[in-house]
Scaffold this active site. Structure first.
Site, PDB file in Angstrom:
ATOM      1  CB  SER A 102      -0.952  -0.042   1.199  1.00 35.89           C
ATOM      2  OG  SER A 102      -1.970   0.907   1.087  1.00 35.89           O
ATOM      3  CG  ASP A 243      -2.449   4.100  -1.383  1.00 37.70           C
ATOM      4  OD1 ASP A 243      -3.183   3.947  -2.377  1.00 37.70           O
ATOM      5  OD2 ASP A 243      -2.484   3.333  -0.403  1.00 37.70           O
ATOM      6  CG  ASP A 245      -2.852  -0.497  -2.552  1.00 40.24           C
ATOM      7  OD1 ASP A 245      -2.810   0.644  -2.055  1.00 40.24           O
ATOM      8  OD2 ASP A 245      -3.456  -1.443  -2.008  1.00 40.24           O
ATOM      9  CG  ASP A 247      -6.001   0.719  -0.845  1.00 39.82           C
ATOM     10  OD1 ASP A 247      -5.160   1.632  -0.721  1.00 39.82           O
ATOM     11  OD2 ASP A 247      -6.051  -0.265  -0.075  1.00 39.82           O
TER      12      ASP A 247
END
Length: 451
Positions: A102, A243, A245, A247
């Site tokens: 992440s 960010d 990834d 999400d």
């Protein structure tokens, strides 16, 4: 049950250091494949990743594990986490995997797991996986004729782009908007600028040149300064910070100010309530969300359902209470009408829809409430359980009494790092800062004594 491998968001750690080793990644593939290998049909798994260097290593290790367990593997390559959740359902897979840490630096990596419905796995299933990981799984391996195959899937990111674009109301285009977007040199470096451009925006992208080690490096939602500078430089109407990834999302207004997830949830809740789209009479957010958000919603007869930290717990609360909006202050925004997990791009599109429909600036749209002063500090720990100390417990009780009804206190261990997080909020900033400093000092003293 005490967790050995799983934290609040899958398995995470520094690459090539336990638990984030290729050996464990392969064993996770075998264990998860064993649990989801039900029925006589040919089983399949989809694997996506972000752009960090160790993704290649862990991807191949997991392919070995899943194919050894008899599952076919579809490799998606770099793609946002919500894209993996969507394609798990779309491709009728039994399991979805996202290899990502992440917002963390490139040295870290992680494994996020999704069930066939696209939702993150429950605690019960994670506990079953943990049990298998500590066992000899030789007997779980497939027969030679049943070993799985692996293939790369072409065009998967374009399916996600189309899915994201469909969430923007059909009467809205982004024509006339200059949008600066920071993709954190991560998973959305191709998809997010493309989606915005296809919807009519003038797009100014940064953080779109991943090299394996620059993901989240002085960029993205955890380092918004680069995007703030770009917004000023090009006079953008809005900045969108994702960010690694994709999400989570933060917004930068035209003045260069950061808009966090709490304000974004307020905008979406207000807009959807006015349009009759908001379900359940409220939204879900974690215990970290600002008291100002709760007061804002209460004034509009909407309820804030608080959950443990972690977007998976937000989703569980949403499903339990029939809600379709939820999220975290950090920018995880879950809109269950459109997906099963946090989606930074889709959340940003909902904000853009409000901006276009109302014809106001982003600062006018997104500053819905004055946040209550909130102070968060971390205490790094290496051993022991400071929160079980009698002196610490008494200090916490004293702090809660001082805040009473005019604030909140939250002290919790981090689910992803060796930290204890100390957060307090209240109308009196001076009092809040003093309370947090005193608690950090007490916890730190107990930590030092234990060491």
């Amino acid at each position: 049950m005490k967790r050995k491998y799983f934290g609040t968001d899958g398995i995470r750690g520094q690459s090539n250091i336990f638990p984030m080793t290729p050996d464990l990644a392969m064993r996770v593939g075998i264990a998860v494949g064993t649990i989801f290998r039900n029925g006589a049909h040919r089983h399949r798994v989809v694997i996506g990743k972000d752009t960090r260097l160790s993704g290649y290593m862990l991807e191949n290790a997991m392919v070995a594990g899943f194919t050894a367990a008899g599952l076919d593997v579809f490799l998606l390559g770099p793609i946002p986490t919500p894209g993996v959740a969507m394609l798990t359902r779309s491709l009728r897979a039994d399991i979805g995997v996202m290899i990502s840490a992440s917002h963390n630096a490139f040295r870290d990596n992680g494994i996020k797991l999704f069930g066939p419905d696209g939702y993150k796995l429950s605690d019960d299933i994670e506990e079953k996986i943990e049990e298998l990981l500590d066992q000899d799984m030789t007997r779980q391996l497939a027969k030679p004729e049943d070993i799985g195959r692996a293939k790369r899937v072409d065009g998967d990111i374009y399916r996600y782009i189309e899915q994201a674009k469909r969430t923007l109301p059909r009467d809205v285009t982004l024509t006339g908007l200059r949008i600066a977007i920071d993709c954190a040199n991560g998973a959305a470096y191709k998809v997010a600028p493309s989606a915005l451009w296809e919807l009519g925006a003038e797009v100014v992208p940064i953080g779109t040149e991943p090299n394996g080690v620059n993901i989240n490096l002085e960029c993205g939602s955890t380092h918004p300064a680069a995007l703030q500078k770009k917004v000023h430089e090009v006079r953008a109407d809005i900045g969108i910070a994702l960010d690694g990834d994709a999400d989570r999302v933060l917004i930068i207004d035209e003045e260069g100010q950061v808009i966090d997830g709490d304000q974004l949830m307020a905008v979406i809740a207000d807009s959807w309530a006015a349009d009759g789209m908001l379900k359940g009479g409220g939204i879900a957010a974690t215990v970290m969300s600002n008291l100002g958000l709760e007061r804002y919603l209460q004034a509009r007869r909407l309820k804030l359902h608080r959950t443990k930290v972690g977007d998976r717990y937000v989703v569980e609360q949403m499903r339990q209470d029939g809600l379709n909006v939820g999220g975290e202050q950090s920018g995880h925004i879950v809109l269950s009408d459109f997906g099963t997990t946090g989606d930074g791009l889709v959340a940003a599109l909902q904000i853009l829809a409000v901006v276009k429909r109302q014809g106001k600036t982003v600062s006018e749209i997104c500053r819905r409430f004055e946040p209550v002063p909130q102070v968060l500090k971390n205490v790094r720990i290496s051993a022991g359980k400071p929160l079980e100390d009698a002196g610490v417990k008494q200090a916490i009780a004293d702090a809660e009494a001082q805040l009473a009804k005019n604030g909140r206190l939250l002290i919790r261990p981090s689910g992803t790092e060796p930290l204890i997080r100390v957060m307090a909020e209240g109308d009196d900033r001076g009092k809040v800062e003093r309370i947090v400093d005193e608690l950090v000092s007490v916890i730190g003293a107990v930590r030092n004594a234990a060491a």
